[in-house]
Scaffold this motif. Structure first.
Motif, PDB file in Angstrom:
ATOM      1  N   SER A  47       0.825  -1.214   0.000  1.00  0.00           N
ATOM      2  CA  SER A  47       0.000   0.000   0.000  1.00  0.00           C
ATOM      3  C   SER A  47       0.856   1.261   0.000  1.00  0.00           C
ATOM      4  O   SER A  47       1.999   1.259   0.482  1.00  0.00           O
ATOM      5  N   VAL A  48       0.292   2.334  -0.542  1.00  0.00           N
ATOM      6  CA  VAL A  48       0.840   3.691  -0.393  1.00  0.00           C
ATOM      7  C   VAL A  48      -0.229   4.503   0.328  1.00  0.00           C
ATOM      8  O   VAL A  48      -1.359   4.634  -0.156  1.00  0.00           O
ATOM      9  N   VAL A  49       0.108   5.021   1.495  1.00  0.00           N
ATOM     10  CA  VAL A  49      -0.884   5.683   2.345  1.00  0.00           C
ATOM     11  C   VAL A  49      -0.334   7.023   2.842  1.00  0.00           C
ATOM     12  O   VAL A  49       0.868   7.272   2.831  1.00  0.00           O
ATOM     13  N   ARG A  50      -1.248   7.868   3.317  1.00  0.00           N
ATOM     14  CA  ARG A  50      -0.883   9.157   3.900  1.00  0.00           C
ATOM     15  C   ARG A  50      -1.327   9.174   5.360  1.00  0.00           C
ATOM     16  O   ARG A  50      -2.424   8.709   5.691  1.00  0.00           O
ATOM     17  N   VAL A  51      -0.481   9.689   6.234  1.00  0.00           N
ATOM     18  CA  VAL A  51      -0.804   9.738   7.654  1.00  0.00           C
ATOM     19  C   VAL A  51      -1.854  10.812   7.900  1.00  0.00           C
ATOM     20  O   VAL A  51      -1.659  11.984   7.538  1.00  0.00           O
ATOM     21  N   ARG A  52      -2.980  10.416   8.482  1.00  0.00           N
ATOM     22  CA  ARG A  52      -4.094  11.341   8.708  1.00  0.00           C
ATOM     23  C   ARG A  52      -3.812  12.268   9.897  1.00  0.00           C
ATOM     24  O   ARG A  52      -2.825  12.123  10.610  1.00  0.00           O
ATOM     25  N   GLU A  53      -4.717  13.219  10.085  1.00  0.00           N
ATOM     26  CA  GLU A  53      -4.577  14.187  11.174  1.00  0.00           C
ATOM     27  C   GLU A  53      -4.591  13.504  12.542  1.00  0.00           C
ATOM     28  O   GLU A  53      -4.024  14.026  13.509  1.00  0.00           O
ATOM     29  N   ASP A  54      -5.264  12.342  12.636  1.00  0.00           N
ATOM     30  CA  ASP A  54      -5.289  11.619  13.917  1.00  0.00           C
ATOM     31  C   ASP A  54      -4.042  10.766  14.118  1.00  0.00           C
ATOM     32  O   ASP A  54      -3.922  10.039  15.114  1.00  0.00           O
ATOM     33  N   GLY A  55      -3.084  10.849  13.171  1.00  0.00           N
ATOM     34  CA  GLY A  55      -1.823  10.118  13.309  1.00  0.00           C
ATOM     35  C   GLY A  55      -1.889   8.669  12.865  1.00  0.00           C
ATOM     36  O   GLY A  55      -0.908   7.933  13.033  1.00  0.00           O
ATOM     37  N   LYS A  56      -3.003   8.261  12.268  1.00  0.00           N
ATOM     38  CA  LYS A  56      -3.175   6.855  11.879  1.00  0.00           C
ATOM     39  C   LYS A  56      -3.188   6.675  10.365  1.00  0.00           C
ATOM     40  O   LYS A  56      -3.364   7.625   9.611  1.00  0.00           O
ATOM     41  N   ILE A  57      -2.944   5.443   9.945  1.00  0.00           N
ATOM     42  CA  ILE A  57      -3.080   5.040   8.549  1.00  0.00           C
ATOM     43  C   ILE A  57      -4.034   3.853   8.501  1.00  0.00           C
ATOM     44  O   ILE A  57      -4.280   3.200   9.525  1.00  0.00           O
ATOM     45  N   THR A  58      -4.576   3.595   7.319  1.00  0.00           N
ATOM     46  CA  THR A  58      -5.474   2.456   7.158  1.00  0.00           C
ATOM     47  C   THR A  58      -4.869   1.472   6.168  1.00  0.00           C
ATOM     48  O   THR A  58      -4.493   1.859   5.051  1.00  0.00           O
ATOM     49  N   LEU A  59      -4.769   0.177   6.599  1.00  0.00           N
ATOM     50  CA  LEU A  59      -4.196  -0.870   5.765  1.00  0.00           C
ATOM     51  C   LEU A  59      -5.217  -1.984   5.551  1.00  0.00           C
ATOM     52  O   LEU A  59      -6.116  -2.187   6.384  1.00  0.00           O
ATOM     53  N   PRO A  60      -5.070  -2.711   4.432  1.00  0.00           N
ATOM     54  CA  PRO A  60      -5.954  -3.860   4.217  1.00  0.00           C
ATOM     55  C   PRO A  60      -5.830  -4.863   5.363  1.00  0.00           C
ATOM     56  O   PRO A  60      -4.766  -5.001   5.977  1.00  0.00           O
ATOM     57  N   VAL A  61      -6.895  -5.532   5.675  1.00  0.00           N
ATOM     58  CA  VAL A  61      -6.979  -6.600   6.676  1.00  0.00           C
ATOM     59  C   VAL A  61      -6.991  -6.045   8.104  1.00  0.00           C
ATOM     60  O   VAL A  61      -7.928  -6.276   8.870  1.00  0.00           O
ATOM     61  N   ILE A  62      -5.959  -5.295   8.500  1.00  0.00           N
ATOM     62  CA  ILE A  62      -5.865  -4.870   9.913  1.00  0.00           C
ATOM     63  C   ILE A  62      -6.557  -3.540  10.182  1.00  0.00           C
ATOM     64  O   ILE A  62      -6.801  -3.188  11.340  1.00  0.00           O
ATOM     65  N   GLY A  63      -6.869  -2.772   9.160  1.00  0.00           N
ATOM     66  CA  GLY A  63      -7.565  -1.501   9.367  1.00  0.00           C
ATOM     67  C   GLY A  63      -6.639  -0.397   9.863  1.00  0.00           C
ATOM     68  O   GLY A  63      -5.511  -0.247   9.391  1.00  0.00           O
ATOM     69  N   ASP A  64      -7.107   0.375  10.843  1.00  0.00           N
ATOM     70  CA  ASP A  64      -6.356   1.528  11.337  1.00  0.00           C
ATOM     71  C   ASP A  64      -5.208   1.109  12.257  1.00  0.00           C
ATOM     72  O   ASP A  64      -5.349   0.183  13.072  1.00  0.00           O
ATOM     73  N   ILE A  65      -4.070   1.828  12.104  1.00  0.00           N
ATOM     74  CA  ILE A  65      -2.906   1.600  12.960  1.00  0.00           C
ATOM     75  C   ILE A  65      -2.184   2.935  13.129  1.00  0.00           C
ATOM     76  O   ILE A  65      -2.073   3.721  12.183  1.00  0.00           O
ATOM     77  N   THR A  66      -1.731   3.220  14.328  1.00  0.00           N
ATOM     78  CA  THR A  66      -1.049   4.480  14.607  1.00  0.00           C
ATOM     79  C   THR A  66       0.349   4.483  13.985  1.00  0.00           C
ATOM     80  O   THR A  66       1.122   3.542  14.186  1.00  0.00           O
ATOM     81  N   ALA A  67       0.645   5.545  13.242  1.00  0.00           N
ATOM     82  CA  ALA A  67       1.945   5.657  12.585  1.00  0.00           C
ATOM     83  C   ALA A  67       2.742   6.852  13.095  1.00  0.00           C
ATOM     84  O   ALA A  67       3.971   6.798  13.192  1.00  0.00           O
ATOM     85  N   ALA A  68       2.067   7.951  13.406  1.00  0.00           N
ATOM     86  CA  ALA A  68       2.759   9.173  13.822  1.00  0.00           C
ATOM     87  C   ALA A  68       3.552   8.940  15.106  1.00  0.00           C
ATOM     88  O   ALA A  68       3.050   8.328  16.061  1.00  0.00           O
ATOM     89  N   GLY A  69       4.775   9.408  15.124  1.00  0.00           N
ATOM     90  CA  GLY A  69       5.629   9.267  16.292  1.00  0.00           C
ATOM     91  C   GLY A  69       6.508   8.033  16.262  1.00  0.00           C
ATOM     92  O   GLY A  69       7.418   7.905  17.086  1.00  0.00           O
ATOM     93  N   LEU A  70       6.268   7.114  15.320  1.00  0.00           N
ATOM     94  CA  LEU A  70       7.072   5.897  15.211  1.00  0.00           C
ATOM     95  C   LEU A  70       8.144   6.059  14.140  1.00  0.00           C
ATOM     96  O   LEU A  70       7.983   6.832  13.198  1.00  0.00           O
ATOM     97  N   THR A  71       9.221   5.309  14.276  1.00  0.00           N
ATOM     98  CA  THR A  71      10.189   5.228  13.186  1.00  0.00           C
ATOM     99  C   THR A  71       9.651   4.228  12.162  1.00  0.00           C
ATOM    100  O   THR A  71       8.696   3.485  12.433  1.00  0.00           O
ATOM    101  N   THR A  72      10.269   4.185  10.993  1.00  0.00           N
ATOM    102  CA  THR A  72       9.804   3.238   9.970  1.00  0.00           C
ATOM    103  C   THR A  72       9.990   1.798  10.435  1.00  0.00           C
ATOM    104  O   THR A  72       9.143   0.933  10.152  1.00  0.00           O
TER     105      THR A  72
END
Length: 325
Positions: A47-72
């Motif tokens: 997937s190619v995704v953009r981090v939303r204002e709530d700091g989360k991204i949405t992926l297939p199968v697992i849905g929302d996951i927090t990305a902001a503040g984490l390293t890759t």
């Protein structure tokens, strides 16, 4: 002996990995990410995704996951951990930041590439301007402003970037922060060519050099000549030259501008930064103080004022002529 070495490696490797994560880029709001899975059976989950204002991204199968503040690396481990609940065969994933939009600044005014510019790590003000194609010829670098939002209010930071370049010390520059807006105003008198478009002042391709040099006078201005090259072309300095107080009168700003150069320090440390001469710049190399008194140095003392006065008169006369037209 071998046992001791192995023990050290076992305990050091986790610490080494921890240090890397601590220094690594941390994902922010509006960053654009590319997420790939190594397993052939999971490539449809890439997937190619953009981090939303709530700091989360949405992926297939697992849905929302927090990305902001984490390293890759941290985000990749968290994705694999959650994916494993649904597909135990997934064991590896990679996260790449395609756009560092959370680490962006906006440049406006007299810059060659205005607009938003993003960085993995935001550099100093000079490098930010350089990444934007550099300042335009008409830029007034003595009046750069940085507008920053703090606690819901706009804070304005004034920077004399021309003085910083002259001094060759960037440590005094304010640290640029994400979302800063940097404005470089245009000189109200325009560039040399704009000021000299009339019949009085034409910006001839020459420079003037006076004082404690071997061959003072008017010289042809070659391409990409700096102040050191210009002095060398004039026969170099005399033994009585005061290299710590060399002055340069420019005609590319209102009423001219005088820069001071410590060429003694330049020969030792390479500072201040290199200055490339412009048409009709005037270099004044003063004499060191001596027992002969001020009378022997009258040309050095009077000349800068005369040059500045003539330059001011020329500019004002030219502007008056244009107004009359």
């Amino acid at each position: 002996m071998n046992l001791r070495i192995i023990t050290i490696l076992v305990f050091c490797l986790p610490l080494f990995g921890y240090g890397q994560d601590q220094k690594a880029y941390r994902i922010g709001i509006d960053d654009r990410l590319q997420i790939n899975f190594w397993q052939e059976t999971a490539t449809d989950l890439n997937s190619v995704v953009r981090v939303r204002e709530d700091g989360k991204i949405t992926l297939p199968v697992i849905g929302d996951i927090t990305a902001a503040g984490l390293t890759t690396n941290e985000l990749a481990r968290e994705i694999v951990k959650q994916m494993a609940f649904y597909n135990p065969g997934i064991s590896q994933a990679t996260v790449v930041v395609l756009e560092y939009n959370s680490q962006s600044v906006v440049l406006t005014g007299a810059v060659n590439q205005p607009g938003k510019h993003s960085f993995e790590h935001i550099p100093n003000l000079l490098d930010v301007i350089r990444e934007a194609g550099g300042a335009a010829d008409s830029a007034d670098l003595s009046k750069v402003t940085i507008v920053r939002q703090e606690n819901g209010k706009a804070k304005v930071i004034n920077v004399d970037l021309l003085k910083t370049i002259r001094d060759g010390d960037i440590s005094s520059l304010p640290q640029i922060q994400a979302k800063d807006m940097i404005h470089i105003p245009r000189s109200s008198y325009g560039t040399i060519q704009q000021i000299g478009s009339g019949p009085t002042f034409r910006g001839k391709n020459i420079y003037f050099i006076y004082g404690a040099v071997g061959q003072p006078g008017v010289k042809d201005l070659g391409e990409d000549i700096d102040i050191v090259d210009a002095i060398a072309s004039a026969g170099g300095t005399l033994e009585s030259a005061d290299l710590k107080n060399v002055r340069l009168v420019m005609k590319d700003v209102q009423y001219s501008s005088v820069l001071n150069f410590n060429l003694d320090n330049y020969s030792k440390s390479g500072r201040p930064a290199r200055y490339t001469l412009k048409p009709e710049d005037t270099i004044i190399v003063p004499f060191r103080s001596s027992g002969n008194g001020w009378f022997s140095r009258i040309s050095e003392l009077v000349l800068p004022a005369v040059i500045t006065t003539i330059t001011t008169t020329i500019i004002v006369r030219e502007l008056d002529n244009n107004a009359g037209e």
